[in-house]
Design a protein around this motif. Sequence first.
Motif, PDB file in Angstrom:
ATOM      1  N   ALA B  20      33.590  32.535  60.285  1.00  0.00           N
ATOM      2  CA  ALA B  20      33.561  32.505  61.150  1.00  0.00           C
ATOM      3  C   ALA B  20      32.208  31.959  62.648  1.00  0.00           C
ATOM      4  O   ALA B  20      33.406  30.998  62.771  1.00  0.00           O
ATOM      5  CB  ALA B  20      34.430  33.757  61.415  1.00  0.00           C
ATOM      6  N   ALA B  21      31.599  31.655  61.952  1.00  0.00           N
ATOM      7  CA  ALA B  21      30.779  31.111  62.769  1.00  0.00           C
ATOM      8  C   ALA B  21      30.504  29.926  62.898  1.00  0.00           C
ATOM      9  O   ALA B  21      30.564  28.888  63.605  1.00  0.00           O
ATOM     10  CB  ALA B  21      29.370  31.140  62.732  1.00  0.00           C
ATOM     11  N   ASP B  22      30.786  29.610  61.716  1.00  0.00           N
ATOM     12  CA  ASP B  22      31.436  27.674  61.245  1.00  0.00           C
ATOM     13  C   ASP B  22      32.555  27.198  61.956  1.00  0.00           C
ATOM     14  O   ASP B  22      32.685  26.440  63.188  1.00  0.00           O
ATOM     15  CB  ASP B  22      31.895  27.803  59.829  1.00  0.00           C
ATOM     16  CG  ASP B  22      31.529  26.311  59.255  1.00  0.00           C
ATOM     17  OD1 ASP B  22      30.514  25.516  60.196  1.00  0.00           O
ATOM     18  OD2 ASP B  22      31.632  25.993  58.308  1.00  0.00           O
ATOM     19  N   LEU B  23      33.793  28.294  61.495  1.00  0.00           N
ATOM     20  CA  LEU B  23      34.653  28.477  62.796  1.00  0.00           C
ATOM     21  C   LEU B  23      35.370  28.233  64.289  1.00  0.00           C
ATOM     22  O   LEU B  23      35.068  26.743  65.182  1.00  0.00           O
ATOM     23  CB  LEU B  23      36.479  28.460  62.238  1.00  0.00           C
ATOM     24  CG  LEU B  23      37.385  28.540  62.734  1.00  0.00           C
ATOM     25  CD1 LEU B  23      38.372  27.251  62.693  1.00  0.00           C
ATOM     26  CD2 LEU B  23      38.449  30.350  62.026  1.00  0.00           C
ATOM     27  N   ALA B  24      33.725  28.535  65.239  1.00  0.00           N
ATOM     28  CA  ALA B  24      33.648  29.120  66.349  1.00  0.00           C
ATOM     29  C   ALA B  24      32.976  27.623  66.123  1.00  0.00           C
ATOM     30  O   ALA B  24      32.923  26.957  67.702  1.00  0.00           O
ATOM     31  CB  ALA B  24      32.597  29.938  66.277  1.00  0.00           C
ATOM     32  N   GLY B  25      31.971  27.197  66.004  1.00  0.00           N
ATOM     33  CA  GLY B  25      31.130  25.594  66.323  1.00  0.00           C
ATOM     34  C   GLY B  25      32.621  24.547  65.751  1.00  0.00           C
ATOM     35  O   GLY B  25      32.727  23.316  66.677  1.00  0.00           O
ATOM     36  N   GLY B  26      33.497  24.743  64.866  1.00  0.00           N
ATOM     37  CA  GLY B  26      34.080  23.524  65.053  1.00  0.00           C
ATOM     38  C   GLY B  26      35.491  23.619  65.527  1.00  0.00           C
ATOM     39  O   GLY B  26      35.648  22.626  65.899  1.00  0.00           O
ATOM     40  N   MET B  27      35.446  24.811  65.463  1.00  0.00           N
ATOM     41  CA  MET B  27      36.410  24.896  67.280  1.00  0.00           C
ATOM     42  C   MET B  27      35.600  24.785  68.755  1.00  0.00           C
ATOM     43  O   MET B  27      36.759  24.301  69.553  1.00  0.00           O
ATOM     44  CB  MET B  27      37.331  26.048  67.617  1.00  0.00           C
ATOM     45  CG  MET B  27      37.991  26.644  66.100  1.00  0.00           C
ATOM     46  SD  MET B  27      38.439  28.128  66.390  1.00  0.00           S
ATOM     47  CE  MET B  27      39.296  28.379  68.088  1.00  0.00           C
ATOM     48  N   ARG B  28      34.788  23.849  68.445  1.00  0.00           N
ATOM     49  CA  ARG B  28      34.219  23.574  70.178  1.00  0.00           C
ATOM     50  C   ARG B  28      33.979  24.812  71.025  1.00  0.00           C
ATOM     51  O   ARG B  28      33.340  24.664  72.609  1.00  0.00           O
ATOM     52  CB  ARG B  28      34.669  22.333  70.819  1.00  0.00           C
ATOM     53  CG  ARG B  28      34.718  21.189  69.521  1.00  0.00           C
ATOM     54  CD  ARG B  28      33.269  20.071  70.091  1.00  0.00           C
ATOM     55  NE  ARG B  28      33.961  19.199  69.287  1.00  0.00           N
ATOM     56  CZ  ARG B  28      33.070  18.610  67.710  1.00  0.00           C
ATOM     57  NH1 ARG B  28      32.187  19.665  67.637  1.00  0.00           N
ATOM     58  NH2 ARG B  28      33.295  17.656  67.406  1.00  0.00           N
ATOM     59  N   SER B 108      37.229  38.423  60.405  1.00  0.00           N
ATOM     60  CA  SER B 108      37.571  37.427  58.447  1.00  0.00           C
ATOM     61  C   SER B 108      37.483  36.012  58.969  1.00  0.00           C
ATOM     62  O   SER B 108      36.889  36.000  60.316  1.00  0.00           O
ATOM     63  CB  SER B 108      39.253  37.193  58.920  1.00  0.00           C
ATOM     64  OG  SER B 108      39.797  36.199  60.123  1.00  0.00           O
ATOM     65  N   ALA B 109      37.475  35.546  57.944  1.00  0.00           N
ATOM     66  CA  ALA B 109      37.109  34.344  58.453  1.00  0.00           C
ATOM     67  C   ALA B 109      37.360  33.301  59.148  1.00  0.00           C
ATOM     68  O   ALA B 109      37.132  31.884  60.240  1.00  0.00           O
ATOM     69  CB  ALA B 109      36.800  33.119  57.016  1.00  0.00           C
ATOM     70  N   ALA B 110      39.027  33.709  59.499  1.00  0.00           N
ATOM     71  CA  ALA B 110      39.580  33.072  60.837  1.00  0.00           C
ATOM     72  C   ALA B 110      39.486  33.681  62.106  1.00  0.00           C
ATOM     73  O   ALA B 110      39.922  32.862  63.244  1.00  0.00           O
ATOM     74  CB  ALA B 110      41.160  33.423  60.396  1.00  0.00           C
TER      75      ALA B 110
END
Lengths: 222, 142
Positions: B20-28, B108-110
């Motif tokens: 989820a932290a990775d996704l937050a980064g990916g989502m800028r 969750s990861a999302a």
Amino acid sequence: MIVAQAKPFPELAQMLQDARRVLVAGCGGCVAVCQAGGEQEARILAEAIRLWAGEQGRPMEARAVVVPRQCEPEWAQSLGPAMDEADVVVSLGCGVGVGFLAEVRPGMRVLPGLNTSFGGGTVSPGVFEERCRMCGDCVLGRTGGICPVARCAKNLWNGPCGGSADGRCEVDPQVSCAWHQIAQRLTARGETGFLEEIAPPKDWSTAGDGGPRRIVREDLAS
Amino acid sequence: MTRSEPLLVAFCCYWCAYAAADLAGGMRLSYPPNVRVVEVPCSGRVEPELILRALNEGADGVMVAGCLEGDCHYQRGNLRARRRVERLRRLLEELGVEPERVEMFNLSAAMGPRFAQIVAEMTERLRGLPPRKFQAVEEAGA
């Protein structure tokens, strides 16, 4: 095993007020099994002491060590050098471990980090129950493996008493009546003879009066 | 020692919160930069010792982030983690440390946006607490 639980931290803090360097000594025996005084708990307590002292604005060193059993003189003595580097020792052993460590360095303060509670076992994860009061004269062979000394609130020898109702003890409805359980088990086995006898008073002389109990095994003694 | 922004250590489960932290980064998504993310195989891996050690070594707060309840990759790791955190918070109170410095979260990861929101909320909470007095790092051998 010997079952113990952590002393409330404020009680320990009271005893540690003047300490500068604390050695937290864990034990890998019974208290590790009941997760009160093993290596992990020793490390947690050492960190907790450092945190508490730091919050008070007077930093304290706290180091965790563990030996397989504090109730063995050799292992207790192996802690001597580490004890010399501290000014106070907190033993996470049972009362036996605390006593043995205090004998290693009689001039040092060795504090109990646990309250030693009873001889018992794990009945489900995280739940420990008393099973033995170490009375020195085991009767489990006659009582179907259910101990009237440890598990009857009155330590009755001819039970159940009038307070037994629906298989429950009058002191607490959550507690099973030991004598009810004994009667049920023996009846199921068809061994009711013992229940029909009037048992003479128990010989409590083996249970701790007359000073600390001692067993000498000539075949093992050096 | 004082610092302008509180330091937050986030123990994040590999299977959910770390992603989820990775996704937050990916989502800028923007969230406070004062968080230090530590990847763990499961939130159940986070022993109380790790949290206490983080606080001893200068963290102002610690968050433990595991999977949503019922979704733990190891079945019950996140439930155990929650109970350990609750027990530790009671100990913190006895140690004279504000228990709200430590918190357990489930995501969750999302849930990248939720991760960013949690970090922002924890940072805001820590800003509202008095600065910590902590001692210099000492190596605690075992």
